[in-house]
Design an enzyme around this catalytic site. Structure first.
Site, PDB file in Angstrom:
ATOM      1  N   TYR A 122     -10.824 -24.027  -1.728  1.00 26.42           N
ATOM      2  CA  TYR A 122     -10.816 -23.949  -3.124  1.00 26.42           C
ATOM      3  C   TYR A 122     -10.420 -25.318  -3.596  1.00 26.42           C
ATOM      4  CZ  TYR A 122     -10.303 -18.821  -2.850  1.00 26.42           C
ATOM      5  OH  TYR A 122     -10.449 -17.467  -2.410  1.00 26.42           O
ATOM      6  N   ASP A 171      -6.212 -14.472  -0.414  1.00 22.93           N
ATOM      7  CA  ASP A 171      -6.705 -13.909  -1.636  1.00 22.93           C
ATOM      8  C   ASP A 171      -7.636 -12.607  -1.274  1.00 22.93           C
ATOM      9  OD1 ASP A 171      -7.964 -13.876  -4.079  1.00 22.93           O
ATOM     10  OD2 ASP A 171      -9.201 -15.410  -3.874  1.00 22.93           O
ATOM     11  N   ASP A 185      -6.031  -8.621  -1.999  1.00 20.86           N
ATOM     12  CA  ASP A 185      -6.525  -7.512  -2.912  1.00 20.86           C
ATOM     13  C   ASP A 185      -6.912  -6.401  -2.305  1.00 20.86           C
ATOM     14  OD1 ASP A 185      -6.356  -9.248  -5.265  1.00 20.86           O
ATOM     15  OD2 ASP A 185      -8.603  -8.815  -5.786  1.00 20.86           O
TER      16      ASP A 185
END
Ligand code: NAD
Length: 353
Positions: free
Chosen positions: A138, A244, A248
């Site tokens: 990222y 990430d 989730d």
């Protein structure tokens, strides 16, 4: 101990009010904490023209921990990106160097049938996923898209320094020490050099935590195992991208977004604690939101910033007892069940403390 209270927007202030009732009850029983509140998100933008005013940031920086509600509202969606309410969380993470995201996935046995998986697979699940927040693909350079149309190349770079890996893996070990003493480190060392470094560092740290058992799992297998048998895990630690995705996935095992707290910690254990859900504008102002994720965020704060595991157990125990008594807000009630309001759920937790 000083806690900055930032309720935010939408259901944020409604569920924060219930968490503060729980905190007051703990204070009556001898917990010594100070609190100070400030506006954040859309509410702060309306009052001061910025979602994270300097005074709010200073309060958060000076406090030992931040209890955060949620931010965002349709009314602010048209603002320029730097003034959107959600910018407040990113700003707090950056300015306070909150690099470790802790996301528990807990399934209270009474709510096991809210999951899309069979209830015996998830009933009693108690898993913690730790995600690194500052490195990885990222943020890595080079990045971007170059070349002529028809022959363009898209590039992102998985980038981790030894120091970044070391500090997040330490958080993993320390968290495992406060739980069931098993840490699973997630990587993709079979094809990625950066992930080989991740694994090497994790192994290097082992001797510092003789009481914790370390295992390793490739991320593709971890994604599969989370669905196949999630109860095999105690604590998982992963880089930014893998964490990430896996966090989730794990939150969906529980089936109820209104139940899950989270923490973002710095190197000294200071943290920002918040529900994983947003400001739920569709139900805001109606007094029907589930306050348990906010109350459990307070419990996490007691455990992970203040090292008050017994007080955290009391908060979690009171939530468990309330659920066992059949008290349900609308989001977790089955058709035909009596539905409690936000305030009734908060009051039940307080009386069970
Ligand atoms: P959301 O999490 O706010 O809501 C998703 C769904 O879950 C909605 O139907 C909502 O009613 C329900 N829900 C969420 N929390 C609940 C609770 N405690 N009790 C009962 N039901 C609950 O996600 P969204 O609708 O995509 O986003 C709404 C706003 O929140 C947006 O502005 C978004 O940017 C913001 N947001 C903020 C955060 C944060 O503050 N950390 C996180 C995610 C989204």
């Amino acid at each position: 101990m000083k806690i900055a209270i930032l309720p935010g927007d939408g259901i944020g202030p409604e569920i924060m009010a219930e968490a503060l009732k729980v905190l007051d009850a703990l204070r009556r029983n001898g917990l010594k904490v100070e609190t100070e509140s400030a506006l954040v998100g859309g509410a702060a933008y309306d009052a001061f023209g910025h979602p994270l005013p300097a005074a709010t940031l200073k309060l958060a920086q000076d406090a030992d921990a931040v209890l955060f509600g949620s931010v965002g509202s349709p009314k602010h969606d048209a603002l320029p990106r730097e003034h959107r309410p959600e910018k407040a969380i990113l700003g707090l993470r950056k300015e306070c160097d909150f690099f470790a995201n802790l996301r528990p996935a807990t399934v209270f046995p009474e709510l096991a049938d809210a999951s899309t998986l069979r209830s015996e697979v998830v009933a009693g699940l108690d898993l913690m996923i730790i995600r690194e927040l500052t490195g990885d693909i990222y943020f890595g350079e080079p990045r971007g898209v170059s070349g002529e149309k028809g022959a363009r190349i898209g590039v992102n770079t998985m980038h981790y320094t030894e120091a970044q890996i070391r500090r997040i893996v330490h958080v993993g070990f320390r968290t495992a020490q406060q739980r069931n003493k098993r840490l699973c480190s997630i990587d993709k060392m079979n094809v990625l050099e950066a992930m080989q470094l991740w694994r090497d560092i994790a192994i290097e740290i082992v001797p510092e935590y003789p009481d914790v058992e370390l295992s390793h799992m490739l991320v593709d297998n971890a994604a599969m195992q989370l669905i196949r048998n999630p109860k095999q895990f105690d604590v998982m630690v992963a880089g930014n991208m893998f964490g990430d995705i896996l966090s989730d996935e794990a939150s969906m095992l529980t089936g109820s977004i209104g139940m899950l707290p989270s923490a973002s910690l710095d190197a000294n254990g200071k943290g920002l604690y918040e529900p994983i859900h947003g400001s739920a504008p569709d139900i805001a102002g109606r007094g029907i939101a589930n306050p348990l994720a906010q109350i459990l965020s307070l419990g996490m704060m007691l455990r992970y910033t203040f090292n008050l595991g017994e007080w955290a157990d009391r908060v979690e125990g009171a939530v468990k007892k309330t659920l066992a008594q059949g008290i349900r807000t609308a989001d977790i009630a089955k058709p035909g069940e009596t539905v409690a309001t936000t305030a009734q759920m908060g009051a039940a937790v307080v009386s069970n403390l």
